[in-house]
Design an enzyme around this catalytic site. Sequence first.
Site, PDB file in Angstrom:
ATOM      1  N   ARG A   1      17.022  92.384  37.286  1.00 62.64           N
ATOM      2  CA  ARG A   1      16.965  91.969  38.691  1.00 62.64           C
ATOM      3  C   ARG A   1      18.024  90.908  38.987  1.00 62.64           C
ATOM      4  NH1 ARG A   1      11.291  92.595  39.392  1.00 62.64           N
ATOM      5  NH2 ARG A   1      10.506  93.851  37.664  1.00 62.64           N
TER       6      ARG A   1
ATOM      7  N   GLY B   1       5.061  88.850  34.211  1.00 64.84           N
ATOM      8  CA  GLY B   1       3.769  88.251  33.910  1.00 64.84           C
ATOM      9  C   GLY B   1       2.685  89.248  33.596  1.00 64.84           C
TER      10      GLY B   1
ATOM     11  N   LYS C   1       3.007  98.426  33.758  1.00 65.46           N
ATOM     12  CA  LYS C   1       2.714  97.366  34.722  1.00 65.46           C
ATOM     13  C   LYS C   1       1.199  97.200  34.790  1.00 65.46           C
ATOM     14  CE  LYS C   1       3.784  95.871  39.427  1.00 65.46           C
ATOM     15  NZ  LYS C   1       4.510  96.212  40.677  1.00 65.46           N
TER      16      LYS C   1
ATOM     17  N   ARG D   1       5.939 102.968  35.015  1.00 65.19           N
ATOM     18  CA  ARG D   1       7.058 103.236  35.912  1.00 65.19           C
ATOM     19  C   ARG D   1       8.351 103.368  35.121  1.00 65.19           C
ATOM     20  NH1 ARG D   1       7.727  97.822  39.684  1.00 65.19           N
ATOM     21  NH2 ARG D   1       8.418  96.362  38.068  1.00 65.19           N
TER      22      ARG D   1
ATOM     23  N   ASP E   1       9.357  97.154  42.796  1.00 65.28           N
ATOM     24  CA  ASP E   1       8.231  96.255  43.057  1.00 65.28           C
ATOM     25  C   ASP E   1       7.607  96.499  44.433  1.00 65.28           C
ATOM     26  OD1 ASP E   1       8.370  95.016  40.566  1.00 65.28           O
ATOM     27  OD2 ASP E   1       9.848  93.577  41.249  1.00 65.28           O
TER      28      ASP E   1
ATOM     29  N   GLY F   1      -2.699  88.993  34.047  1.00 63.78           N
ATOM     30  CA  GLY F   1      -1.774  90.011  33.558  1.00 63.78           C
ATOM     31  C   GLY F   1      -2.176  91.439  33.875  1.00 63.78           C
TER      32      GLY F   1
ATOM     33  N   ASP G   1      13.852  88.076  42.832  1.00 67.61           N
ATOM     34  CA  ASP G   1      13.328  88.687  41.603  1.00 67.61           C
ATOM     35  C   ASP G   1      12.800  90.089  41.851  1.00 67.61           C
ATOM     36  OD1 ASP G   1      11.377  86.813  42.946  1.00 67.61           O
ATOM     37  OD2 ASP G   1       9.965  87.939  41.729  1.00 67.61           O
TER      38      ASP G   1
ATOM     39  N   GLY H   1       9.496  85.824  35.409  1.00 66.19           N
ATOM     40  CA  GLY H   1       9.389  86.746  34.280  1.00 66.19           C
ATOM     41  C   GLY H   1       8.273  87.746  34.474  1.00 66.19           C
TER      42      GLY H   1
END
Length: 492
Positions: free
Chosen positions: A183, A92, A113, A176, A262, A126, A252, A90
């Site tokens: 995903r 995070g 992010k 972003r 990512d 986080g 993921d 998930g």
Amino acid sequence: MHKLEDLKFINSYARLPEAFHDRPMPAPFPQPYRVAFNEKAAALIGLHPEEASRAEFVNAFTGQIPLTGMEPVSMIYAGHQFGVYVPQLGDGRALVLGEVQTPEGARWELQLKGSGPTRFSRGADGRAVLRSTIREYLASEAMHALGVPTTRALTILGSDMPVYRERVETAAILVRMAPSHVRFGSFEYFAHGGYPARLKELADYVIAHHYPELAERYQPYLALLETVIRRTADLIARWQAVGFAHGVMNTDNMSILGLTIDYGPYGFLDAYQPGFICNHSDHRGRYAFDQQPRIAWWNLACLAQALLPLLHEDEAAGVELARAALDRFNGQFASCWTALMGAKLGLLETRREDLDLIERLLGLMAGSAVDYTRFFRALGRFHDPAWLPDLRAAFRDPEAFDAWLADYRARLGHEGREDAARLADMLAVNPKYVLRNYLAQMAIAKAEQKDFSEVERLQRLLERPFDEQPEMEAYAALPPDWAEEIAVSCSS
């Protein structure tokens, strides 16, 4: 172009049941300031560039003062990480604020992010650090300019708040953008967690919002799988053609839309090394450059397994449908990659026998550690006597290159094109500038001293990778010796 307050957000993902997400609020982000802003990305959502200078911009995109319609959620998903299934991951440290719909009907989902801990943080803070946000910001825009499907980056917002990694760094938030951040692992979570109704609900959501043309198909879920396979084959072919290694191709980190997502310990090839490992945490080379097509297939097989209950009520029949779809991946990848590499060689049309010409060249390049980007950029001028000696000098066995070049000349001769036309086409697909790790590192070093000029300079450079930009010639040079000491990992 809109003012900030005129952006109208909705969050369709938040309309899904609570099983799909959590609803944390962004953590405080003290004394934020703007590090970088992307006018091209802002134009996609109709935001006037002058809005980025307002304090309200910083407050909105650190999540401190939400705009109308913003409804932050963190997505839940699972994933295979280095081949090992993790049943719950998930977001995070990320929050989806919602989507902005353009007048043309496109929807862009905006995500913070580094916005603070969520239920999925697994004890982490986080946060994201300035270093990693700069790398992702620059890479996503560089890849877009190279014609590779990717998430986009709107802005980086920084803070002097300390963040503890291998060393003490400062916090940053990357904003972003993508049509969706769903995903492969999103489907794995519900499939392997025993939630078949939720699995169907997720598939229906993705089809309705991102693949509406599939809704009327006889087998819409099979069509979804086939479409994702095709898009992923195209994506990986483009990675291989531009010399990009992702570094952490966990399921993921695979987009259901076929986007590069990512950006972590990625790298662009310097010397052509098929086994290039850009992630120093990847001790076995699982995600090495030449393994990316194989891993993409493996990840797609994981997605197919997750979708099996939707493909057919009979499991064995579903397996056969999935296998047939997966069996087409290698051909789809090879067709796209061969066409892209043929274009890099200036071929108007790629034939089956051209694969041997391409592979022989890559073998010679690997044996001599020839710089991937510089060689293909220069190859277009092989007909110029002033350029040929430097091309030959790049190889340890110039005679072997001469033999290849003779076959290449003969192949071009069959097309009968003028050198000038061929050169123009080759310069349009072989970039002069890519985001080499040392260039990103120089921008990061300055940014950590509050000098963001190099981030902006690199952004402007990489927006036009195929243009000569003679004033920026130094950025096309071979990497310095110290660049070999740069190590990147998943730490961010």
